[in-house]
Design a protein around this motif. Structure first.
Motif, PDB file in Angstrom:
ATOM      1  N   ALA A  14       0.820  -1.233  -0.009  1.00  0.00           N
ATOM      2  CA  ALA A  14      -0.053   0.025   0.080  1.00  0.00           C
ATOM      3  C   ALA A  14       0.851   1.293   0.153  1.00  0.00           C
ATOM      4  O   ALA A  14       1.596   1.305   0.714  1.00  0.00           O
ATOM      5  CB  ALA A  14      -0.807   0.038   1.225  1.00  0.00           C
ATOM      6  N   PHE A  15       0.687   2.322  -0.937  1.00  0.00           N
ATOM      7  CA  PHE A  15       1.500   3.221  -1.092  1.00  0.00           C
ATOM      8  C   PHE A  15       0.599   4.386  -0.640  1.00  0.00           C
ATOM      9  O   PHE A  15      -0.462   4.661  -0.799  1.00  0.00           O
ATOM     10  CB  PHE A  15       1.818   3.525  -2.764  1.00  0.00           C
ATOM     11  CG  PHE A  15       2.792   2.606  -3.214  1.00  0.00           C
ATOM     12  CD1 PHE A  15       4.229   2.875  -3.090  1.00  0.00           C
ATOM     13  CD2 PHE A  15       2.553   1.505  -3.867  1.00  0.00           C
ATOM     14  CE1 PHE A  15       5.050   2.102  -3.702  1.00  0.00           C
ATOM     15  CE2 PHE A  15       3.345   0.632  -4.461  1.00  0.00           C
ATOM     16  CZ  PHE A  15       4.847   0.912  -4.220  1.00  0.00           C
ATOM     17  N   ILE A  16       1.260   5.470   0.404  1.00  0.00           N
ATOM     18  CA  ILE A  16       0.578   6.373   0.754  1.00  0.00           C
ATOM     19  C   ILE A  16       1.519   7.818   0.422  1.00  0.00           C
ATOM     20  O   ILE A  16       2.609   7.952   0.697  1.00  0.00           O
ATOM     21  CB  ILE A  16       0.558   6.554   2.441  1.00  0.00           C
ATOM     22  CG1 ILE A  16       0.147   5.319   2.898  1.00  0.00           C
ATOM     23  CG2 ILE A  16      -0.157   7.690   2.948  1.00  0.00           C
ATOM     24  CD1 ILE A  16      -1.301   4.863   2.686  1.00  0.00           C
ATOM     25  N   LEU A  17       0.573   8.559  -0.628  1.00  0.00           N
ATOM     26  CA  LEU A  17       1.583   9.443  -1.365  1.00  0.00           C
ATOM     27  C   LEU A  17       1.338  10.696  -0.557  1.00  0.00           C
ATOM     28  O   LEU A  17      -0.032  11.043  -0.113  1.00  0.00           O
ATOM     29  CB  LEU A  17       0.857   9.904  -2.737  1.00  0.00           C
ATOM     30  CG  LEU A  17       1.035   8.583  -3.743  1.00  0.00           C
ATOM     31  CD1 LEU A  17       0.555   9.081  -5.106  1.00  0.00           C
ATOM     32  CD2 LEU A  17       2.530   7.996  -3.746  1.00  0.00           C
ATOM     33  N   GLN A  18       2.339  11.483  -0.040  1.00  0.00           N
ATOM     34  CA  GLN A  18       2.148  12.638   0.654  1.00  0.00           C
ATOM     35  C   GLN A  18       2.225  13.831  -0.358  1.00  0.00           C
ATOM     36  O   GLN A  18       2.554  13.535  -1.596  1.00  0.00           O
ATOM     37  CB  GLN A  18       3.185  12.839   1.688  1.00  0.00           C
ATOM     38  CG  GLN A  18       3.389  11.886   2.549  1.00  0.00           C
ATOM     39  CD  GLN A  18       4.670  12.137   3.596  1.00  0.00           C
ATOM     40  OE1 GLN A  18       5.569  11.768   3.455  1.00  0.00           O
ATOM     41  NE2 GLN A  18       4.124  12.564   4.891  1.00  0.00           N
ATOM     42  N   SER A  54      -3.855   8.102  -0.199  1.00  0.00           N
ATOM     43  CA  SER A  54      -3.183   9.372   0.403  1.00  0.00           C
ATOM     44  C   SER A  54      -4.293   9.733   1.439  1.00  0.00           C
ATOM     45  O   SER A  54      -5.144   9.326   1.662  1.00  0.00           O
ATOM     46  CB  SER A  54      -3.524  10.494  -0.927  1.00  0.00           C
ATOM     47  OG  SER A  54      -4.753  10.872  -1.192  1.00  0.00           O
ATOM     48  N   LEU A  55      -3.782  10.912   2.091  1.00  0.00           N
ATOM     49  CA  LEU A  55      -4.452  11.313   3.342  1.00  0.00           C
ATOM     50  C   LEU A  55      -5.868  12.050   2.909  1.00  0.00           C
ATOM     51  O   LEU A  55      -6.992  12.010   3.575  1.00  0.00           O
ATOM     52  CB  LEU A  55      -3.576  12.319   4.194  1.00  0.00           C
ATOM     53  CG  LEU A  55      -2.499  11.626   4.887  1.00  0.00           C
ATOM     54  CD1 LEU A  55      -1.702  12.939   5.665  1.00  0.00           C
ATOM     55  CD2 LEU A  55      -3.132  10.639   5.950  1.00  0.00           C
ATOM     56  N   THR A  56      -5.645  12.811   1.829  1.00  0.00           N
ATOM     57  CA  THR A  56      -7.083  13.462   1.495  1.00  0.00           C
ATOM     58  C   THR A  56      -7.838  12.597   0.046  1.00  0.00           C
ATOM     59  O   THR A  56      -8.989  12.818   0.246  1.00  0.00           O
ATOM     60  CB  THR A  56      -6.621  14.703   0.790  1.00  0.00           C
ATOM     61  OG1 THR A  56      -5.706  14.277  -0.379  1.00  0.00           O
ATOM     62  CG2 THR A  56      -6.084  15.746   1.515  1.00  0.00           C
ATOM     63  N   GLY A  57      -7.482  11.496  -0.409  1.00  0.00           N
ATOM     64  CA  GLY A  57      -8.018  11.055  -1.581  1.00  0.00           C
ATOM     65  C   GLY A  57      -8.091  11.949  -2.774  1.00  0.00           C
ATOM     66  O   GLY A  57      -7.543  13.013  -2.653  1.00  0.00           O
ATOM     67  N   ALA A  84       4.267   1.491   2.353  1.00  0.00           N
ATOM     68  CA  ALA A  84       5.059   2.480   1.802  1.00  0.00           C
ATOM     69  C   ALA A  84       4.836   4.074   1.929  1.00  0.00           C
ATOM     70  O   ALA A  84       3.528   4.486   1.229  1.00  0.00           O
ATOM     71  CB  ALA A  84       5.576   2.327   0.290  1.00  0.00           C
ATOM     72  N   ILE A  85       5.446   4.748   2.585  1.00  0.00           N
ATOM     73  CA  ILE A  85       5.093   6.322   2.832  1.00  0.00           C
ATOM     74  C   ILE A  85       6.020   7.080   1.618  1.00  0.00           C
ATOM     75  O   ILE A  85       7.241   7.083   2.068  1.00  0.00           O
ATOM     76  CB  ILE A  85       5.248   6.993   4.366  1.00  0.00           C
ATOM     77  CG1 ILE A  85       4.821   5.747   5.108  1.00  0.00           C
ATOM     78  CG2 ILE A  85       4.848   8.337   4.367  1.00  0.00           C
ATOM     79  CD1 ILE A  85       3.302   5.750   5.086  1.00  0.00           C
TER      80      ILE A  85
END
Length: 346
Positions: A14-18, A54-57, A84-85
């Motif tokens: 799972a990727f979390i894009l900042q 992402s935090l916001t979608g 993965a951040i």
């Protein structure tokens, strides 16, 4: 949080894009997964799976402005092998992100691996995962990381570091090497070789490949203004500023800065910068087609004679002799000579 579907994937991330994430690091990593996932190289998620959040979608902009679509909500970590951040230019934003901190802590509690890609490592450290772990940090954000997490052990002599539960990566193209490392672990060496063939890579760089920075890390306790000056000097190596400009950047007088350099490093400002520029020049001599005259100009020396004189004083040989040595077949080079060439590549 959303729930990841059950699957028979060999690897799932799972990727979390900042915000302002680094596109090269994210795209290189996920493209390696894409090529490992499908025997026919048709990008189907068969052996390897991934989702992007992402935090916001919705769409999230990379630092270059390209927008990437992300899934709504945040993942349930237990459906993945890694979370993965992916960070980038927003690393200096210290505004708390409770949902991200909660996700990181939950993943860690559940035994899910955590990846800090580029400045994604800042988020892992903010979540409290410092302890005795070493963090691989890109040289360009080293001071920013150290100022925020003084207890953290920082390494610039590797492109990624695996601490078991947390893996951190310097970013940019090093993310591809990290992806290959993980593919080997979960899918086997042949799968990784398949990726390299498609990406037109001849080999996978090991974690121990050093980053190309050209200053010695100052000892702990070094005055923050000296650290700030060294960071500025490293960033400006292709257009070296004069000493007054460095002092103005640090918001102090040149006399004050000189005193600080002597007290903290036992060097003058000029000596420290000359050493950094010579290390950069030695690195440039290793590859490419730049002439010694061009390298002298790039590294801020008055002319070729000045560069050659200072280079020989520092390294015991002329730039031309060093370049000739570096281009000889390794079998013809003695151990001491080989060590000098290896050191120059750092």
């Amino acid at each position: 949080m959303g729930t990841a579907p059950e699957s028979s994937f060999e690897l799932r991330i799972a990727f979390i894009l900042q915000n302002k994430f680094t596109l090269a690091a994210f795209s290189g990593f996920i493209d390696a997964l894409r090529l490992a996932a499908d025997d026919a190289a048709k990008s189907r998620q068969i052996r390897v799976g991934w989702d992007v959040y992402s935090l916001t979608g919705g769409q999230v902009a990379a630092s270059c402005g390209v927008a990437v679509a992300t899934m709504p909500g945040l993942p349930d970590p237990k459906g993945y092998d890694y979370v993965a951040i992916c960070g980038g230019n927003s690393y200096a934003d210290d505004t708390p992100a409770p949902a991200l901190m909660q996700l990181i802590k939950l993943a860690h509690t559940q035994g899910v691996g955590l990846l800090g890609i580029c400045t994604g490592s800042f988020a892992l450290a903010r979540a409290g995962l410092v302890d005795e772990r070493r963090y691989c940090i890109h040289w360009n954000v080293m001071e920013a990381f150290k100022s925020r997490f003084p207890r953290a052990q920082i390494s610039l002599d590797r492109i990624f570091i695996d601490e078991g539960d947390v893996i951190t990566c310097a970013g940019s193209t090093a993310a591809i090497d990290l992806a290959l490392y993980i593919i080997v672990r979960h899918c086997g060496s042949e799968r990784a070789r398949q990726v390299m063939r498609h990406m037109m890579m001849t080999s996978m760089r090991p974690a121990s490949v050093p980053q190309a920075h050209f200053f010695q890390l100052p000892p702990d306790g070094t005055d923050t203004r000296v650290r700030k000056a060294l960071h500025f000097m490293e960033q400006q190596l292709d257009q070296p500023p004069n000493n007054l400009a460095i002092a103005r950047y640090c918001s102090i007088s040149l006399r004050q800065l000189e005193r600080l350099f002597r007290a903290n490093l036992n060097q003058t400002l000029g000596q420290a910068f000359r050493s950094m520029r010579l290390n950069y020049g030695r690195y440039l001599l290793l590859g490419g087609s730049l002439s010694v005259m061009e390298i002298a100009h790039i590294t801020g020396f008055a002319d070729t004679a000045h560069f050659s004189r200072e280079f020989r004083k520092a390294f015991g040989e002329t730039p031309s002799a060093f370049r000739a040595l570096s281009r000889r077949p390794s079998a013809e080079i003695g151990s001491e000579e080989r060590g000098a060439v290896r050191e120059a590549a750092i």
